[in-house]
Enzyme design. Structure first.
Site, PDB file in Angstrom:
ATOM      1  N   ASP A  16       0.853  -1.187   0.000  1.00  0.00           N
ATOM      2  CA  ASP A  16       0.000   0.000   0.000  1.00  0.00           C
ATOM      3  C   ASP A  16       0.888   1.237   0.000  1.00  0.00           C
ATOM      4  O   ASP A  16       2.121   1.120   0.021  1.00  0.00           O
ATOM      5  CB  ASP A  16      -0.941   0.002   1.215  1.00  0.00           C
ATOM      6  CG  ASP A  16      -2.288   0.656   0.915  1.00  0.00           C
ATOM      7  OD1 ASP A  16      -2.285   1.765   0.334  1.00  0.00           O
ATOM      8  OD2 ASP A  16      -3.332   0.072   1.255  1.00  0.00           O
TER       9      ASP A  16
ATOM     10  N   HIS B  81     -13.005  -1.273  -8.155  1.00  0.00           N
ATOM     11  CA  HIS B  81     -14.237  -0.478  -8.263  1.00  0.00           C
ATOM     12  C   HIS B  81     -14.001   0.990  -7.907  1.00  0.00           C
ATOM     13  O   HIS B  81     -14.862   1.836  -8.159  1.00  0.00           O
ATOM     14  CB  HIS B  81     -15.363  -1.093  -7.419  1.00  0.00           C
ATOM     15  CG  HIS B  81     -15.275  -0.807  -5.951  1.00  0.00           C
ATOM     16  ND1 HIS B  81     -16.375  -0.813  -5.130  1.00  0.00           N
ATOM     17  CD2 HIS B  81     -14.216  -0.516  -5.140  1.00  0.00           C
ATOM     18  CE1 HIS B  81     -16.017  -0.535  -3.891  1.00  0.00           C
ATOM     19  NE2 HIS B  81     -14.719  -0.358  -3.870  1.00  0.00           N
TER      20      HIS B  81
END
Length: 377
Positions: free
Chosen positions: A241, A279
């Site tokens: 991340d 998404h």
């Protein structure tokens, strides 16, 4: 008659005169509009119940809890006690509580209806490790609901999202400058990850058979990866991340944290995990991410590599009356309001995979509104 003719003329010949033939339809249409106008009351009433601790209070009572017992247990102004019944009535209608017979009196000689929790409110209890309360509080925070007031403005301007219009910056930039939003968001993702991961590990163990290394791209604080690492000690798990997200996080025997940018490079690995990542991004951005994942698999020099995606596959539009389909549409609008992403149907997913250079995919719909998608180079 002259007034009726004039009325019709002023309304472009649309007959809005109530009569025996159309009164039911017109009044039904009015009720439908009212229902849509006030839909937000459901979510805000639920938020109120969470903030007052109602699910835990009723659950800890251990048996059906009468309205008087509940009112006395709540941390409220006593003048508002008569309003508790009205709040609970709509929450019962929404399916978050139910009524059962409760014994009252010193010797249990009388009967009165009392509140009990339901399957839905079990997921709102503080001690439930899979509680969705953090997600609820995050999504209903004023920062997250504010963009909806700017939706029409956004359609008329050049901003990338309504969130940009409302706050003057992108969602991701805002989160990096506002610790409160970042904490809410991370807690929400972690609570969801616990629920999803428990299902995946229980029902999809075969997905991880023979896997030696896995990189959880956009894995946040590592809730998913740590669960996988514990369940499958033979897999070397990496949480990948942004640097500021993983800076202070500590790994373990088969778990480590790496900072970086998924648009630039993904660490070499046999399997890449993308849980609720794609998404958030439009098609062009999603293809870039998938290409970097494909490169990471190639660099591992392992056969049988793949990308595991946990995301929604929007169902056939013929199911438009189904609550699940409506919820998927809600999520799609949410992605439009907050970020540049979208929810996709199978045809749209297939195009992404093809554009990113993948050869095949498999969709397993075992996660409620979401599916587990395996994509192969």
């Amino acid at each position: 008659m002259e007034k009726l003719k004039s009325f019709r003329h002023l309304n472009n010949n649309i007959d809005l005169i109530l009569n025996e033939e159309n009164s039911t339809e017109i009044l039904g249409a009015q009720a439908h509009i009212w229902n849509q106008i006030f839909n937000f009351i459901n979510s805000m009433s639920l938020k109120c119940a969470i903030q007052l601790g109602i699910p835990d209070i009723i659950n800890n009572h251990g048996k059906p809890m009468t309205i008087s017992q509940l009112t006395l247990a709540l941390p409220i102004n006593r003048k508002k006690s008569p309003c508790v019944y009205r709040l609970m009535r709509i929450l019962i209608h929404s399916g978050f509580f139910a009524l059962q017979k409760a014994e009252v009196g010193e010797e249990g000689g009388g009967e009165e209806e009392g509140y009990v929790i339901t399957d839905a409110s079990k997921l709102l209890l503080k001690d439930n490790p899979m509680s969705v309360t953090p997600f609820l509080l995050a999504m209903l925070d004023p920062v997250m609901t504010k963009p909806w007031d700017f939706l029409s403005n956004w359609f008329q301007n050049g901003d990338p999202t309504p969130f940009d219009t409302a706050n003057g910056m992108a969602f991701w930039d805002y989160g990096s400058h506002e610790p409160k939003l970042a904490r809410f968001f991370n807690d929400a993702m972690a609570s969801d990850a616990r629920l999803v991961t428990s299902v995946v590990i229980e029902k999809c163990k075969g997905v991880f058979e023979g896997v030696e290394s896995l990189v959880d791209v956009g894995g946040g604080t590592g809730t998913v990866a740590s669960s996988i690492a514990a369940a499958f000690p033979h897999i070397q798990c990496t949480v990948f991340d942004l640097p500021h997200v993983v800076a202070d996080l500590q790994g373990g025997n088969n778990l480590n944290f790496v900072g970086g940018d998924m648009f630039v490079d993904v660490p070499a690995t046999e399997v890449v995990l993308l849980k609720w990542i794609l998404h958030d991004w439009n098609d062009e951005e999603s293809v870039k991410i998938l290409k970097k994942c494909k490169e990471a698999i190639s660099k591992s020099n392992k056969k049988g590599g793949k990308v595991i995606i946990i995301d929604m596959k929007v169902e056939n539009e013929k199911d438009e009356d189904d609550e699940s389909y409506e919820t998927q549409l809600f999520f799609d609008m949410l992605m439009m309001a907050l970020v540049t992403g979208r929810e996709r149907n199978e045809k749209e997913w297939a195009k992404l995979f093809k554009d990113a250079g993948f050869s095949n995919y498999k969709i397993t719909p075992i996660l409620g509104l979401r599916s587990l998608i395996e994509v192969y180079p």
